[in-house]
Scaffold this active site. Structure first.
Site, PDB file in Angstrom:
ATOM      1  CE1 TYR A  36      -1.096  -8.584   7.565  1.00 48.38           C
ATOM      2  CE2 TYR A  36       0.938  -8.734   6.312  1.00 48.38           C
ATOM      3  CZ  TYR A  36      -0.304  -8.162   6.520  1.00 48.38           C
ATOM      4  OH  TYR A  36      -0.762  -7.187   5.661  1.00 48.38           O
ATOM      5  CB  SER A  55       0.455  -8.448   2.245  1.00 44.33           C
ATOM      6  OG  SER A  55       1.657  -7.867   2.694  1.00 44.33           O
TER       7      SER A  55
HETATM    8  N1  LIG Z   1      -0.808  -0.813   5.425  1.00 40.95           N
HETATM    9  C1  LIG Z   1       0.035  -1.655   4.877  1.00 40.95           C
HETATM   10  O1  LIG Z   1       1.254  -1.414   4.854  1.00 40.95           O
HETATM   11  C2  LIG Z   1      -0.469  -2.910   4.234  1.00 40.95           C
HETATM   12  C3  LIG Z   1       0.418  -3.618   3.408  1.00 40.95           C
HETATM   13  C4  LIG Z   1      -0.011  -4.774   2.783  1.00 40.95           C
HETATM   14  C5  LIG Z   1      -1.296  -5.235   3.008  1.00 40.95           C
HETATM   15  N2  LIG Z   1      -2.132  -4.541   3.829  1.00 40.95           N
HETATM   16  C6  LIG Z   1      -3.471  -5.096   4.013  1.00 40.95           C
HETATM   17  O2  LIG Z   1      -4.415  -4.134   3.631  1.00 40.95           O
HETATM   18  C7  LIG Z   1      -5.628  -4.325   4.357  1.00 40.95           C
HETATM   19  C8  LIG Z   1      -6.050  -3.019   4.974  1.00 40.95           C
HETATM   20  O3  LIG Z   1      -5.043  -2.604   5.878  1.00 40.95           O
HETATM   21  P1  LIG Z   1      -4.834  -1.092   6.339  1.00 40.95           P
HETATM   22  O4  LIG Z   1      -3.386  -0.865   6.355  1.00 40.95           O
HETATM   23  O5  LIG Z   1      -5.740  -0.212   5.601  1.00 40.95           O
HETATM   24  O6  LIG Z   1      -5.272  -1.261   7.872  1.00 40.95           O
HETATM   25  P2  LIG Z   1      -6.220  -0.372   8.823  1.00 40.95           P
HETATM   26  O7  LIG Z   1      -5.990  -0.918  10.188  1.00 40.95           O
HETATM   27  O8  LIG Z   1      -6.017   1.064   8.570  1.00 40.95           O
HETATM   28  O9  LIG Z   1      -7.682  -0.770   8.307  1.00 40.95           O
HETATM   29  C9  LIG Z   1      -8.180  -2.076   8.479  1.00 40.95           C
HETATM   30  C10 LIG Z   1      -9.667  -1.995   8.742  1.00 40.95           C
HETATM   31  O10 LIG Z   1     -10.140  -3.340   8.955  1.00 40.95           O
HETATM   32  C11 LIG Z   1     -11.026  -3.314  10.066  1.00 40.95           C
HETATM   33  N3  LIG Z   1     -11.089  -4.627  10.697  1.00 40.95           N
HETATM   34  C12 LIG Z   1     -10.145  -5.207  11.495  1.00 40.95           C
HETATM   35  N4  LIG Z   1     -10.598  -6.376  11.938  1.00 40.95           N
HETATM   36  C13 LIG Z   1     -11.835  -6.557  11.425  1.00 40.95           C
HETATM   37  C14 LIG Z   1     -12.812  -7.566  11.531  1.00 40.95           C
HETATM   38  N5  LIG Z   1     -12.619  -8.648  12.306  1.00 40.95           N
HETATM   39  N6  LIG Z   1     -13.985  -7.430  10.855  1.00 40.95           N
HETATM   40  C15 LIG Z   1     -14.215  -6.318  10.116  1.00 40.95           C
HETATM   41  N7  LIG Z   1     -13.336  -5.317   9.983  1.00 40.95           N
HETATM   42  C16 LIG Z   1     -12.160  -5.442  10.633  1.00 40.95           C
HETATM   43  C17 LIG Z   1     -10.446  -2.259  10.989  1.00 40.95           C
HETATM   44  O11 LIG Z   1     -11.408  -1.801  11.937  1.00 40.95           O
HETATM   45  C18 LIG Z   1     -10.025  -1.192  10.008  1.00 40.95           C
HETATM   46  O12 LIG Z   1     -11.069  -0.279   9.740  1.00 40.95           O
HETATM   47  C19 LIG Z   1      -5.338  -5.423   5.373  1.00 40.95           C
HETATM   48  O13 LIG Z   1      -5.806  -6.651   4.871  1.00 40.95           O
HETATM   49  C20 LIG Z   1      -3.826  -5.415   5.454  1.00 40.95           C
HETATM   50  O14 LIG Z   1      -3.310  -6.657   5.848  1.00 40.95           O
HETATM   51  C21 LIG Z   1      -1.749  -3.392   4.439  1.00 40.95           C
END
Ligand SMILES: NC(=O)c1ccc[n+]([C@@H]2O[C@H](COP(=O)([O-])OP(=O)(O)OC[C@H]3O[C@@H](n4cnc5c(N)ncnc54)[C@H](O)[C@@H]3O)[C@@H](O)[C@H]2O)c1
Length: 249
Positions: A149, A136
């Site tokens: 986080y 991130s």
């Molecule tokens: N969206 C943002 O702004 C952002 C920014 C920086 C980093 N990220 C990172 O990107 C990654 C994806 O995030 P996103 O925004 O697509 O989120 P999201 O919530 O849309 O998708 C995350 C997915 O992970 C799955 N998940 C959660 N816990 C789990 C577990 N214990 N085992 C297996 N699967 C699990 C969820 O069911 C979901 O399908 C994450 O690691 C998040 O920290 C997101």
């Protein structure tokens, strides 16, 4: 078709960035396995007719991970790309965070990467595969109300570097991608029902990105596919920042 016939495992592939990466790998000829806590039926329906298998797995549970990887090994035998992407947030002041809240974030965002990587390594070794970890922009800079986080995500970066050093001898590359705020269900939950995040409203958060918009999941998927591809063949132990300029201030 950069990934024709390649075997790709994506954790958290059921939503947001992971789902966009699943779609992109499938479109480029890969066979994809998704590990997600979401029930597999809607995801199987979404990618019906494509080479996609969905396993309902909690990445923070060693037994469940080992069992799913064992099944995948029977099916595929090898793994070309592992995308450790599953992640959650806890947004709140440290006084409001319970020990369980802290453990849940660290267990999924950090221990989950360790468990899936360890279990998949024999399959990756046999083909000198690639690992991409989703960190991130908050791995690089801090943010109030994101202590668990940010701790988990900055740990992912140094895990990435150390693992890259450890497995280079097998020809395995390990990199991380650092997205800024991306328009996914995870981000939208922070602002649901007019709620404000620690940085203010969604518009305030957008203004912290010099490009003055949220990232799209497809843009982060593109970075993940680049790091997974032969175009990145001399890149390992690095972090590709895709944050609309957030960390450039
Ligand atoms: N969206 C943002 O702004 C952002 C920014 C920086 C980093 N990220 C990172 O990107 C990654 C994806 O995030 P996103 O925004 O697509 O989120 P999201 O919530 O849309 O998708 C995350 C997915 O992970 C799955 N998940 C959660 N816990 C789990 C577990 N214990 N085992 C297996 N699967 C699990 C969820 O069911 C979901 O399908 C994450 O690691 C998040 O920290 C997101």
């Amino acid at each position: 078709m950069r990934f024709a016939g390649k075997k790709v495992l994506i954790t958290g592939g059921g939503s947001g960035i992971g789902a966009a990466a699943t779609e992109a790998f499938l479109n480029e000829g890969a066979e994809v396995a998704v590990f997600d806590v979401i029930g597999p039926e809607p995801l199987m329906e979404r990618w019906k007719g494509k080479k996609c298998t969905v396993f309902q797995v909690d990445v923070s549970c060693a037994e469940a991970v080992d069992e799913a990887v064992r099944q995948l090994e029977k099916q595929w035998g090898v793994l070309d790309v592992l995308v450790n992407n599953a992640g959650i947030e806890f947004v709140g002041a440290i006084e409001e965070m319970s020990e369980d809240d802290w453990d849940r974030v660290l267990d999924i965002n950090l221990k989950g990467i360790f468990l899936v990587t360890k279990s998949s390594l024999p399959m990756l070794k046999s083909v000198s595969g690639v690992i991409v970890n989703t960190a991130s922009q908050l791995a690089i800079v801090g943010a109030p109300h994101f202590t668990a986080y940010t701790a988990s995500k900055s740990a992912v970066l140094n895990f990435t570097r150390s693992l890259a050093l450890e497995v280079a001898k097998y020809g395995i590359r390990v990199n991380a991608v650092c997205p800024g705020a991306v328009d996914t269900p995870l981000l939208r939950r922070q602002f649901a029902d007019g709620k404000q995040g620690p940085q203010g409203t969604l518009e305030d958060l957008i203004r912290m990105h010099p490009l003055m918009r949220l990232g799209r999941p497809e843009e982060i998927a593109a970075a993940i596919l680049f790091l997974s591809s032969a175009d990145a063949s001399f890149i390992t132990g690095s972090a590709l920042v895709a944050d609309g300029g957030y960390t450039s201030w």
